[in-house]
Write an enzyme that holds these catalytic residues in place. Structure first.
Site, PDB file in Angstrom:
ATOM      1  N   CYS A  51       3.755  -6.593  -2.068  1.00 14.89           N
ATOM      2  CA  CYS A  51       4.126  -5.207  -1.833  1.00 14.89           C
ATOM      3  C   CYS A  51       5.588  -5.006  -2.218  1.00 14.89           C
ATOM      4  CB  CYS A  51       3.920  -4.863  -0.359  1.00 14.89           C
ATOM      5  SG  CYS A  51       4.466  -3.195   0.083  1.00 14.89           S
ATOM      6  N   CYS A  54       7.691  -4.227   1.262  1.00 16.65           N
ATOM      7  CA  CYS A  54       7.905  -5.202   2.343  1.00 16.65           C
ATOM      8  C   CYS A  54       7.720  -6.658   1.939  1.00 16.65           C
ATOM      9  CB  CYS A  54       7.006  -4.879   3.535  1.00 16.65           C
ATOM     10  SG  CYS A  54       5.247  -5.221   3.265  1.00 16.65           S
ATOM     11  N   CYS A 100      -0.647  -0.868   1.807  1.00 17.86           N
ATOM     12  CA  CYS A 100      -0.249  -2.146   2.390  1.00 17.86           C
ATOM     13  C   CYS A 100      -0.458  -2.061   3.901  1.00 17.86           C
ATOM     14  CB  CYS A 100       1.224  -2.427   2.077  1.00 17.86           C
ATOM     15  SG  CYS A 100       1.886  -3.884   2.919  1.00 17.86           S
ATOM     16  N   CYS A 103       3.211  -2.295   5.893  1.00 21.26           N
ATOM     17  CA  CYS A 103       4.224  -1.228   5.902  1.00 21.26           C
ATOM     18  C   CYS A 103       3.681   0.159   5.555  1.00 21.26           C
ATOM     19  CB  CYS A 103       5.380  -1.574   4.968  1.00 21.26           C
ATOM     20  SG  CYS A 103       4.965  -1.446   3.217  1.00 21.26           S
ATOM     21  N   CYS A 123      -7.497  -0.533  -8.044  1.00 21.63           N
ATOM     22  CA  CYS A 123      -6.695   0.043  -9.117  1.00 21.63           C
ATOM     23  C   CYS A 123      -5.314   0.352  -8.527  1.00 21.63           C
ATOM     24  CB  CYS A 123      -7.398   1.306  -9.605  1.00 21.63           C
ATOM     25  SG  CYS A 123      -6.714   2.007 -11.091  1.00 21.63           S
TER      26      CYS A 123
END
Length: 146
Positions: A51, A54, A100, A103, A123
């Protein structure tokens, strides 16, 4: 202003200072980068996609494939629970948004048209990812001493 609103404003300022304007638009405002424009749409580098916001591991390059969509596509997350799914009814469509789990950063969408073994296509916007190359954690050898 309530304490929660003040905390939200402070957190948004932190995101704005950490992310580029495009990353902020995609990750924090649920934007989408144009197809075939992102950094990772056709990369073949082995490693773990994290991510952008984070650093949480999200996808392994072993599950990445060329979907022809112009965005990085994966058939499964790195671990169960790494990705949060929500219904997205924007733009007159019903899709499944992926975020995510740690976060809440917007990643993209998941579709039921992927390859085996899952039949899913995650995607993902390149702007929401960082790629940690497979050998990045290994110590570098000093070839001058050989």
């Amino acid at each position: 202003m309530t304490e929660k609103a003040a905390n939200d404003d402070a957190q948004e300022e932190q995101w704005r200072s950490k992310l580029s304007p495009e990353e902020y638009r995609v990750c924090r405002q649920c934007g989408t980068e144009p197809a075939f424009s992102g950094e990772y749409w056709d990369t073949k580098t082995q490693g773990v996609y994290q991510c952008k916001c984070c650093g949480e591991p999200l996808f392994n390059s072993a599950t990445k494939y060329d979907s022809g969509s112009g965005w990085p596509s994966f058939y499964e997350p790195v671990a169960a629970g790494a990705i949060e799914e929500t219904v997205d009814k924007s733009y007159g469509m019903v899709r499944t948004e992926i975020r995510c789990q740690k976060c809440g950063s917007h990643l993209g969408h998941v579709f039921p048209d992927g390859p085996r073994p899952t039949g899913l296509r995650y995607c993902v916007n390149s702007a929401s990812l960082n790629l940690l190359p497979q050998d990045a954690g290994e110590p570098q050898r000093d070839s001058s001493s050989e």
